[in-house]
Motif scaffolding. Sequence first.
Motif, PDB file in Angstrom:
ATOM      1  N   ILE A  10      -0.343  -3.207   4.243  1.00 34.42           N
ATOM      2  CA  ILE A  10      -1.031  -2.953   2.959  1.00 34.42           C
ATOM      3  C   ILE A  10      -0.309  -2.001   2.340  1.00 34.42           C
ATOM      4  O   ILE A  10       0.913  -2.164   1.432  1.00 34.42           O
ATOM      5  N   ALA A  14       1.734  -2.123  -1.471  1.00 28.53           N
ATOM      6  CA  ALA A  14       1.968  -0.879  -2.350  1.00 28.53           C
ATOM      7  C   ALA A  14       3.559  -0.226  -2.822  1.00 28.53           C
ATOM      8  O   ALA A  14       3.684   0.010  -3.975  1.00 28.53           O
ATOM      9  N   LEU A 167      -5.056  -3.232  -1.354  1.00 28.14           N
ATOM     10  CA  LEU A 167      -4.963  -1.869  -1.381  1.00 28.14           C
ATOM     11  C   LEU A 167      -6.068  -1.410  -1.848  1.00 28.14           C
ATOM     12  O   LEU A 167      -7.214  -0.640  -1.097  1.00 28.14           O
TER      13      LEU A 167
END
Length: 203
Positions: A10, A14, A167
Motif C-alpha cells: 500500500i 501511495a 488505499l
Amino acid sequence: MILQMRSRLILLFALGWWLFIAPAALAHVQAGATHGFWHGLEHPLGGLDHLLAMVAVGLWAVELGGVALWAVPLAFIGVMTLGAIGGLVGLPLPLVEPAIIASDVIFGLLVLLGTRLPLYASAPLVGFLALFHGYAHGTEMPGDVSGWSYGLGFALATLGLNGLGLLAGEFIRRYCPPVTMRWAGGAILVGALYVVTQALGGG
C-alpha cells in the motif's frame, strides 16, 4: 508477515501516486509540455472511463485480499501494456469503446455486490478488460512523441490510480463499516452509468 507485506505494498502505491502522478500532472498544466511522458501520464487521468476502472481495480483487489491484492492490479497493468503495443502497431481489436464502458459497469458491480472470485478467474477477467484500455491508450498516442516515454507515463498513471483504489479500499476495510465498500462500488457504478449516458448521447 502478511500484514507487513500488505502495508508495504500500500505504501509503495501511495508513494507512486504522490511522487510521480500528482506533481507530474501539475507540471504538465503549468508548463504546457508536449513530451510523450506527460501525454501518457495525463491520458488515464483525463478520461472518466479510464479513471473509474483503474480505481475500481484497486478497490476490488482489497475486496479479494490475499495474493489478489497485488496480482490483480499487476494483471491490469501488464495486459494493458500489451494492449497499448497492439494499438501502436495497428493490430485490429473490435468494440474497444463499448468494452471500456462495459469494464466500468462490471468493476462497479463486482465491488457493489462484494463479488469474490478465485485468482484464476479474477486476474484473467481484469486482464481481458485491461486489454481494451491499453489499446485505446496506444491508438490515441500523438504521432510526434516517443512511444517509450508515453508508455511509461500512462503506466505510472495507471499504477497511481490502482494505488488510489488500494488505499481507499484498505482504509475502508480497516476503519469503516463493511457497507462502506458497497457504497464505493455504487459510486463507481453511478460514474459508469454517467459514462454510458454520455456515450449514448454523443457527449
